[in-house]
Design a protein around this motif. Sequence first.
Motif, PDB file in Angstrom:
ATOM      1  N   VAL A 133      78.336   6.262  68.500  1.00  0.00           N
ATOM      2  CA  VAL A 133      77.029   6.442  69.135  1.00  0.00           C
ATOM      3  C   VAL A 133      76.630   7.900  68.908  1.00  0.00           C
ATOM      4  O   VAL A 133      77.275   8.816  69.423  1.00  0.00           O
ATOM      5  N   GLY A 134      75.621   8.093  68.087  1.00  0.00           N
ATOM      6  CA  GLY A 134      75.095   9.445  67.875  1.00  0.00           C
ATOM      7  C   GLY A 134      74.135   9.801  69.006  1.00  0.00           C
ATOM      8  O   GLY A 134      73.702   8.942  69.778  1.00  0.00           O
ATOM      9  N   GLY A 143      66.997  17.183  63.481  1.00  0.00           N
ATOM     10  CA  GLY A 143      67.996  18.251  63.549  1.00  0.00           C
ATOM     11  C   GLY A 143      68.320  18.674  64.976  1.00  0.00           C
ATOM     12  O   GLY A 143      69.147  19.555  65.192  1.00  0.00           O
ATOM     13  N   SER A 144      67.699  18.032  65.981  1.00  0.00           N
ATOM     14  CA  SER A 144      67.943  18.516  67.352  1.00  0.00           C
ATOM     15  C   SER A 144      69.329  18.144  67.873  1.00  0.00           C
ATOM     16  O   SER A 144      69.729  18.634  68.931  1.00  0.00           O
ATOM     17  N   GLU A 145      70.069  17.341  67.122  1.00  0.00           N
ATOM     18  CA  GLU A 145      71.472  17.171  67.535  1.00  0.00           C
ATOM     19  C   GLU A 145      72.244  18.456  67.263  1.00  0.00           C
ATOM     20  O   GLU A 145      73.349  18.634  67.749  1.00  0.00           O
ATOM     21  N   TYR A 146      71.640  19.367  66.498  1.00  0.00           N
ATOM     22  CA  TYR A 146      72.310  20.647  66.236  1.00  0.00           C
ATOM     23  C   TYR A 146      71.752  21.805  67.071  1.00  0.00           C
ATOM     24  O   TYR A 146      72.131  22.942  66.894  1.00  0.00           O
ATOM     25  N   ASN A 147      70.787  21.508  67.969  1.00  0.00           N
ATOM     26  CA  ASN A 147      70.408  22.566  68.921  1.00  0.00           C
ATOM     27  C   ASN A 147      70.331  22.036  70.353  1.00  0.00           C
ATOM     28  O   ASN A 147      70.246  22.820  71.300  1.00  0.00           O
ATOM     29  N   GLY A 148      70.392  20.714  70.499  1.00  0.00           N
ATOM     30  CA  GLY A 148      70.439  20.131  71.849  1.00  0.00           C
ATOM     31  C   GLY A 148      69.193  20.385  72.664  1.00  0.00           C
ATOM     32  O   GLY A 148      69.176  20.213  73.878  1.00  0.00           O
ATOM     33  N   ASP A 149      68.120  20.781  71.989  1.00  0.00           N
ATOM     34  CA  ASP A 149      66.902  21.109  72.709  1.00  0.00           C
ATOM     35  C   ASP A 149      65.964  19.904  72.679  1.00  0.00           C
ATOM     36  O   ASP A 149      65.261  19.674  71.703  1.00  0.00           O
ATOM     37  N   TYR A 150      65.952  19.150  73.759  1.00  0.00           N
ATOM     38  CA  TYR A 150      65.122  17.942  73.815  1.00  0.00           C
ATOM     39  C   TYR A 150      63.792  18.175  74.532  1.00  0.00           C
ATOM     40  O   TYR A 150      63.006  17.250  74.695  1.00  0.00           O
ATOM     41  N   GLY A 151      63.577  19.385  75.019  1.00  0.00           N
ATOM     42  CA  GLY A 151      62.340  19.672  75.751  1.00  0.00           C
ATOM     43  C   GLY A 151      62.455  19.196  77.195  1.00  0.00           C
ATOM     44  O   GLY A 151      63.320  18.386  77.538  1.00  0.00           O
ATOM     45  N   GLU A 152      61.540  19.714  78.022  1.00  0.00           N
ATOM     46  CA  GLU A 152      61.647  19.434  79.459  1.00  0.00           C
ATOM     47  C   GLU A 152      61.332  18.001  79.831  1.00  0.00           C
ATOM     48  O   GLU A 152      61.737  17.501  80.884  1.00  0.00           O
ATOM     49  N   ALA A 153      60.594  17.327  78.977  1.00  0.00           N
ATOM     50  CA  ALA A 153      60.193  15.950  79.303  1.00  0.00           C
ATOM     51  C   ALA A 153      61.379  14.994  79.274  1.00  0.00           C
ATOM     52  O   ALA A 153      61.333  13.918  79.860  1.00  0.00           O
ATOM     53  N   VAL A 154      62.425  15.381  78.567  1.00  0.00           N
ATOM     54  CA  VAL A 154      63.593  14.490  78.461  1.00  0.00           C
ATOM     55  C   VAL A 154      64.568  14.816  79.590  1.00  0.00           C
ATOM     56  O   VAL A 154      65.149  15.899  79.635  1.00  0.00           O
ATOM     57  N   ILE A 155      64.672  13.869  80.521  1.00  0.00           N
ATOM     58  CA  ILE A 155      65.565  14.067  81.671  1.00  0.00           C
ATOM     59  C   ILE A 155      66.711  13.060  81.594  1.00  0.00           C
ATOM     60  O   ILE A 155      66.747  12.214  80.690  1.00  0.00           O
ATOM     61  N   PHE A 180      81.355   8.593  71.278  1.00  0.00           N
ATOM     62  CA  PHE A 180      80.122   9.356  71.488  1.00  0.00           C
ATOM     63  C   PHE A 180      80.294  10.647  70.698  1.00  0.00           C
ATOM     64  O   PHE A 180      81.136  11.482  71.038  1.00  0.00           O
ATOM     65  N   GLU A 181      79.511  10.780  69.638  1.00  0.00           N
ATOM     66  CA  GLU A 181      79.746  11.876  68.684  1.00  0.00           C
ATOM     67  C   GLU A 181      78.638  12.926  68.740  1.00  0.00           C
ATOM     68  O   GLU A 181      77.493  12.619  69.063  1.00  0.00           O
ATOM     69  N   ASP A 200      79.515  -0.884  83.955  1.00  0.00           N
ATOM     70  CA  ASP A 200      80.821  -1.525  83.911  1.00  0.00           C
ATOM     71  C   ASP A 200      81.238  -1.821  82.467  1.00  0.00           C
ATOM     72  O   ASP A 200      81.592  -2.947  82.117  1.00  0.00           O
ATOM     73  N   ILE A 201      81.152  -0.807  81.634  1.00  0.00           N
ATOM     74  CA  ILE A 201      81.493  -0.938  80.220  1.00  0.00           C
ATOM     75  C   ILE A 201      82.992  -1.220  80.094  1.00  0.00           C
ATOM     76  O   ILE A 201      83.816  -0.510  80.682  1.00  0.00           O
ATOM     77  N   LYS A 202      83.326  -2.256  79.327  1.00  0.00           N
ATOM     78  CA  LYS A 202      84.709  -2.757  79.321  1.00  0.00           C
ATOM     79  C   LYS A 202      85.644  -2.100  78.294  1.00  0.00           C
ATOM     80  O   LYS A 202      86.809  -2.454  78.224  1.00  0.00           O
ATOM     81  N   ILE A 203      85.115  -1.230  77.468  1.00  0.00           N
ATOM     82  CA  ILE A 203      86.010  -0.535  76.534  1.00  0.00           C
ATOM     83  C   ILE A 203      85.926   0.972  76.817  1.00  0.00           C
ATOM     84  O   ILE A 203      84.910   1.448  77.322  1.00  0.00           O
ATOM     85  N   PRO A 204      86.989   1.701  76.507  1.00  0.00           N
ATOM     86  CA  PRO A 204      86.953   3.143  76.779  1.00  0.00           C
ATOM     87  C   PRO A 204      86.144   3.895  75.718  1.00  0.00           C
ATOM     88  O   PRO A 204      85.658   3.299  74.751  1.00  0.00           O
ATOM     89  N   ALA A 205      86.042   5.195  75.907  1.00  0.00           N
ATOM     90  CA  ALA A 205      85.202   5.988  75.003  1.00  0.00           C
ATOM     91  C   ALA A 205      85.825   7.359  74.790  1.00  0.00           C
ATOM     92  O   ALA A 205      86.648   7.800  75.577  1.00  0.00           O
ATOM     93  N   TRP A 206      85.433   8.008  73.693  1.00  0.00           N
ATOM     94  CA  TRP A 206      85.725   9.435  73.617  1.00  0.00           C
ATOM     95  C   TRP A 206      84.412  10.197  73.605  1.00  0.00           C
ATOM     96  O   TRP A 206      83.376   9.662  73.188  1.00  0.00           O
ATOM     97  N   PHE A 207      84.465  11.437  74.111  1.00  0.00           N
ATOM     98  CA  PHE A 207      83.302  12.319  74.109  1.00  0.00           C
ATOM     99  C   PHE A 207      83.605  13.439  73.121  1.00  0.00           C
ATOM    100  O   PHE A 207      84.601  14.153  73.265  1.00  0.00           O
TER     101      PHE A 207
END
Length: 348
Positions: A133-134, A143-155, A180-181, A200-207
């Motif tokens: 899951v990207g 390219g915002s996965e490389y600055n994490g800046d989603y703006g204030e509207a994204v909560i 979760f990558e 209630d997700i039935k499989i584990p995840a990595w972050f």
Amino acid sequence: MGFGSVKPSSEMLDFIRKSGGYAVLDGGFATELERYGANLNDPLWSAKCLIDSPHLVKRVHLDYLEAGADIIITASYQATIQGFEAKGFTTEESEALLLKSVEIAREARDIYYESVGNRTNLRKCPILVAASVGSYGAYLADGSEYNGDYGEAVILATLKEFHRRRVQVLAESGADLIAFETIPNKLEAQAYAELLEEDDIKIPAWFSFTSKDGVNVVSGDSILECASIADSCEKVLAVGINCTPPRFIHGLILSIQKATTKPILIYPNSGETYDAQTKEWIQSTGVSDVDFVSYVNKWHDAGASLIGGCCRTTPNTIRAISKTLSKGSAAQPSEPVTSLPIRYQLVK
Ligand SMILES: [Zn+2]
């Protein structure tokens, strides 16, 4: 084999122990698809191949398995229901494409097991399929996965709503875990943690977070705070860093250890930088496979137990990582694992 009441992170520790103290992840997926001639200049990026060249997706999984990967990551990094719908697919077709990413990886795993035949008994552990899951920024493809800046509207609620159905579909897909990558900020980590619990997700995840300075994640949020969110979520089996230059990895492992005792995963990129405007990697700054691999035992000694590569790394990188770790590791598999892959089942 089910988790029962056992915590996913201790189950992952058991998996790592059986693997001889470490497990090898795969390498850059999109990079390999491009090497086979796929044109990924598209908002769906590597997920485009789920539509037009699934045979290449299978081929790349097989290449990584043959190179020694113990965990393979599906081609769903940029596969979103919203992204497929924007291309004219119905919701049902979009969900089917998500499922297809896992089916292809599982098929590749079956083919690989068949090809090694009796030698399967020699495997130190089963192969796991991690459903990628990207981030929301990856869907935006700006390219915002490389600055994490989603703006204030994204909560928080925006991100949970964006990811909810996709995570539910992948959780029921037959994958062993969700990867979760390239998580760029705290808000998105919090959204994932809440989705895992509430739905209630039935499989584990990595972050897995991404950093461009070795101190914080790319948004500037503290890696300690990000890793703490992952630490607090019982369904998270490992925490780490991907798509980050190799030179920052050692320091980040030490920081993550301050926030969690869960297994640490790292799969750096080659060290080259991505130019979001031209959608190209700037080649000159990268490290070679040889340099990359020279860090691997140091990362393992520092506490990383799941190690692979991200963008611009190749099956050769993974082969070299696998070889280096097997030489550097004093630990031997404590017991051979002969069964087919376990399907992680969380029972609340
Ligand atoms: Zn990457």
